[in-house]
Design an enzyme around this catalytic site. Structure first.
Site, PDB file in Angstrom:
ATOM      1  N   THR A  42       0.838  -1.212   0.009  1.00  0.00           N
ATOM      2  CA  THR A  42       0.077  -0.059  -0.135  1.00  0.00           C
ATOM      3  C   THR A  42       0.926   1.226   0.020  1.00  0.00           C
ATOM      4  O   THR A  42       0.655   2.157  -0.758  1.00  0.00           O
ATOM      5  CB  THR A  42      -0.929  -0.056   1.271  1.00  0.00           C
ATOM      6  OG1 THR A  42      -1.622  -0.989   1.216  1.00  0.00           O
ATOM      7  CG2 THR A  42      -1.619   1.400   1.223  1.00  0.00           C
ATOM      8  N   CYS A  43       1.951   1.372   0.755  1.00  0.00           N
ATOM      9  CA  CYS A  43       2.610   2.465   1.025  1.00  0.00           C
ATOM     10  C   CYS A  43       3.209   2.863  -0.183  1.00  0.00           C
ATOM     11  O   CYS A  43       3.169   4.046  -0.774  1.00  0.00           O
ATOM     12  CB  CYS A  43       3.656   2.201   2.081  1.00  0.00           C
ATOM     13  SG  CYS A  43       4.585   3.788   2.402  1.00  0.00           S
ATOM     14  N   CYS A  48       1.189   5.944   0.977  1.00  0.00           N
ATOM     15  CA  CYS A  48       1.996   7.132   1.569  1.00  0.00           C
ATOM     16  C   CYS A  48       3.080   7.687   0.488  1.00  0.00           C
ATOM     17  O   CYS A  48       3.170   8.956   0.475  1.00  0.00           O
ATOM     18  CB  CYS A  48       2.599   6.778   2.876  1.00  0.00           C
ATOM     19  SG  CYS A  48       3.549   5.363   2.943  1.00  0.00           S
ATOM     20  N   LYS A  51       0.847   9.606  -2.394  1.00  0.00           N
ATOM     21  CA  LYS A  51       0.134  10.703  -1.537  1.00  0.00           C
ATOM     22  C   LYS A  51       1.129  11.802  -1.259  1.00  0.00           C
ATOM     23  O   LYS A  51       0.875  13.130  -1.742  1.00  0.00           O
ATOM     24  CB  LYS A  51      -0.509  10.172  -0.362  1.00  0.00           C
ATOM     25  CG  LYS A  51      -1.157  11.120   0.372  1.00  0.00           C
ATOM     26  CD  LYS A  51      -1.268  10.724   1.714  1.00  0.00           C
ATOM     27  CE  LYS A  51       0.173  10.501   2.595  1.00  0.00           C
ATOM     28  NZ  LYS A  51       0.069   9.823   3.899  1.00  0.00           N
ATOM     29  N   TYR A 179      -6.870  10.485   8.470  1.00  0.00           N
ATOM     30  CA  TYR A 179      -5.634  10.819   7.774  1.00  0.00           C
ATOM     31  C   TYR A 179      -6.027  11.010   6.056  1.00  0.00           C
ATOM     32  O   TYR A 179      -5.719  12.051   5.672  1.00  0.00           O
ATOM     33  CB  TYR A 179      -4.646   9.622   7.908  1.00  0.00           C
ATOM     34  CG  TYR A 179      -3.834   9.520   9.167  1.00  0.00           C
ATOM     35  CD1 TYR A 179      -2.587   9.883   8.979  1.00  0.00           C
ATOM     36  CD2 TYR A 179      -4.340   9.101  10.304  1.00  0.00           C
ATOM     37  CE1 TYR A 179      -1.754   9.509  10.200  1.00  0.00           C
ATOM     38  CE2 TYR A 179      -3.480   8.824  11.357  1.00  0.00           C
ATOM     39  CZ  TYR A 179      -2.362   8.834  11.536  1.00  0.00           C
ATOM     40  OH  TYR A 179      -1.387   8.820  12.515  1.00  0.00           O
ATOM     41  N   GLU A 183      -6.087  14.374   4.252  1.00  0.00           N
ATOM     42  CA  GLU A 183      -4.953  14.581   3.106  1.00  0.00           C
ATOM     43  C   GLU A 183      -5.367  14.796   1.782  1.00  0.00           C
ATOM     44  O   GLU A 183      -5.002  15.811   1.023  1.00  0.00           O
ATOM     45  CB  GLU A 183      -3.813  13.189   3.426  1.00  0.00           C
ATOM     46  CG  GLU A 183      -3.158  13.369   4.818  1.00  0.00           C
ATOM     47  CD  GLU A 183      -2.503  12.293   5.009  1.00  0.00           C
ATOM     48  OE1 GLU A 183      -1.129  12.243   5.741  1.00  0.00           O
ATOM     49  OE2 GLU A 183      -2.824  11.261   4.289  1.00  0.00           O
ATOM     50  N   HIS A 437      18.142  29.873  15.464  1.00  0.00           N
ATOM     51  CA  HIS A 437      17.435  31.090  15.132  1.00  0.00           C
ATOM     52  C   HIS A 437      17.801  31.375  13.512  1.00  0.00           C
ATOM     53  O   HIS A 437      19.069  31.523  13.414  1.00  0.00           O
ATOM     54  CB  HIS A 437      17.494  32.150  16.075  1.00  0.00           C
ATOM     55  CG  HIS A 437      16.671  33.341  15.790  1.00  0.00           C
ATOM     56  ND1 HIS A 437      15.524  33.384  16.128  1.00  0.00           N
ATOM     57  CD2 HIS A 437      17.087  34.568  15.217  1.00  0.00           C
ATOM     58  CE1 HIS A 437      15.149  34.738  15.665  1.00  0.00           C
ATOM     59  NE2 HIS A 437      16.172  35.365  15.358  1.00  0.00           N
ATOM     60  N   GLU A 442      12.542  26.409  16.948  1.00  0.00           N
ATOM     61  CA  GLU A 442      13.146  26.781  18.050  1.00  0.00           C
ATOM     62  C   GLU A 442      12.180  27.455  19.239  1.00  0.00           C
ATOM     63  O   GLU A 442      12.417  27.319  20.417  1.00  0.00           O
ATOM     64  CB  GLU A 442      13.625  28.326  17.613  1.00  0.00           C
ATOM     65  CG  GLU A 442      13.145  29.480  17.649  1.00  0.00           C
ATOM     66  CD  GLU A 442      13.759  30.707  17.162  1.00  0.00           C
ATOM     67  OE1 GLU A 442      14.574  31.127  18.209  1.00  0.00           O
ATOM     68  OE2 GLU A 442      13.852  31.420  15.954  1.00  0.00           O
TER      69      GLU A 442
END
Length: 459
Positions: A42-43, A48, A51, A179, A183, A437, A442
């Protein structure tokens, strides 16, 4: 020598099954694997990876729009859906090839066909051949749920079909609140579609921290995504103008595509589990113990088919632990705690540890640190967006038990936070860490003022 054809037979060529097969073979086992569709599971094939590629594509619309604030003048951009899908297909084919070559290189015997149980040690392939194995691992993943009793259900698509649409739909209704639904609503909206997201509950993303849910809902509404909550579809009708979805309150929505993303179920149909007596749970999932063992002593299962934590890295880790334990004389168990995860919405969610509603049940005193701010990029682009960062701290031990972020690269930030939390980092450890920074991340080490302290009832 055993009387079996193989020491291990793996059913399923997804991430968990392939990892288990390769590791077991590396330990000297005679291993075979059967996959009836495409290698990668599936992934890689329809989850994923493709996607995330579509998510990247959908975010370029923001980048083009924001560029003017940074001094760029560009012609009106255009989008070509078939070109995106062709590029996606090329990348998926490349990854599938790597999965297949990895098995070949590991000396795993591969059968590109379906395998089903004859008995606890014997499997029948779709070609009619039977093979035997000392141990059998089921790694068949999951499949989209569909309400096959709903009138007009044949007119809807799931995430499986969404990756291969011939034409880009101008109007899309996404049905679901998890999810995948969230998405894809963001993907279609970012690529220019008019999008409605319909969900039966009062808020999307059930189970996530409430502040994350609220932040994403607010952001989606600002992006023009229509949220239709507390409703369910009763019928999908095809008309001359497209499709019409009828809801239980009498209202209806028109669209070119209706995508149903109402959850996934373990892919166990027709495997023959009932014939050999494998114990299954409420939705068909295979019940396993901490070592991925079923109630049949030579049959094991890993990944989404077990419906524990349906995430690709979890399946990979489970497959690896199984192979090391059973064939490598290196037994170890998966710890399913503190698993980081992301929702690739726009804005993105990254989260690890406990959401607030669970943290207060486990911590007698819960200190909450929360910050909302405008990201630096938005100061010139003018975009109306916010970043949310939230830390949950056990007030007795000072350990950070939850880290939740909504904003650009939230998943990348949370992956690093997960390492610290896995090591038992305290809020004082976060505070002692020097800030990088200027960055959004941060904020995780500069939050000093508690926004709230909550106590368990009776504590």
């Amino acid at each position: 020598m055993t009387s079996y054809d193989f020491d291990l037979f793996v059913i399923g060529g997804g991430s968990g099954g392939v990892r288990a097969a390769r590791i077991a073979s590396g330990h000297g086992a005679r291993v075979a694997l059967a996959e009836e569709f495409r290698f990668g599971g599936t992934c890689v094939i329809r989850g994923c990876v493709p996607k995330k590629l579509l998510v990247y594509a959908s975010r370029y619309s923001d980048a083009f729009e924001d560029a003017a604030g940074f001094g760029w003048d560009a012609e009106e951009p255009t989008f070509d859906w078939p070109r995106l899908i062709a590029a996606k297909d090329k990348e998926i084919a490349r990854l599938e090839g790597l999965y297949k070559s990895g098995l070949d290189g590991a000396d795993v015997t591969v059968f590109e066909e379906r395998a089903t149980f004859v008995d606890r040690h014997t499997l029948r392939l779709s070609s009619g051949r039977t093979v035997s194995a000392d141990k059998i691992l089921i790694a068949t993943g999951g499949a989209p749920n569909i309400d096959d009793k709903m009138e007009g259900i044949e007119h809807v698509i799931t995430s499986n079909e969404a990756f291969d649409l011939a034409q880009f739909p101008e109007r899309v209704v996404v049905y679901g609140g998890g999810y995948i639904a969230v998405e894809f609503a963001g993907i279609f909206a970012g690529l220019g579609a008019d999008v409605s997201l319909v969900y039966r509950g009062e808020k999307i993303l059930r189970g996530f921290d409430e502040d994350l849910r609220d932040a994403v809902m607010e952001a989606y509404q600002k992006r023009g995504i229509r949220l239709v909550l507390g409703q369910v579809f009763t019928k999908i009708e095809k008309t001359g103008r497209g499709l019409v979805g009828h809801m239980d309150n009498g209202a209806h929505l028109e669209a070119d595509q209706f995508m149903f993303a109402i959850g996934r179920s373990p892919n166990v149909q027709g495997l023959g589990l009932e014939e050999i007596g494998v114990k299954q749970g409420w939705n068909g999932h295979i019940v396993v113990d901490k070592n991925s063992a079923t109630n049949i002593d030579n049959v094991f299962a890993v990944g989404d088919v077990c419906d524990r934590f349906n995430l690709t890295p979890v399946a990979i880790r489970e497959g690896h632990a199984f192979a090391d334990t059973q064939f490598g004389a290196k037994p170890w168990e998966i710890d399913h705690q503190m698993i980081p995860t992301a929702v690739f919405s726009t804005p993105e969610i990254g989260t690890v540890g406990l959401p607030e509603h669970e943290a207060i049940e486990q911590c007698k005193v819960l200190d909450i640190y929360k910050s909302e701010f405008r990201p630096m990029r938005a100061t010139l682009s003018g975009r109306d967006e916010k970043v949310l960062m939230k830390l949950l701290v056990d007030g007795e031990s000072d350990r950070v038990v939850g880290c939740h972020i909504v904003g650009d690269d939230a998943g990348e930030i949370v992956q690093m936070a997960a390492i610290a939390m896995r090591m038992g980092a305290t809020k004082a450890d976060f505070d002692r860490t020097m800030a990088l920074h200027p960055s959004a991340a941060e904020e995780l080490v500069t939050m000093r003022n508690k926004t709230e302290t909550r106590r368990q009832a009776g504590s």
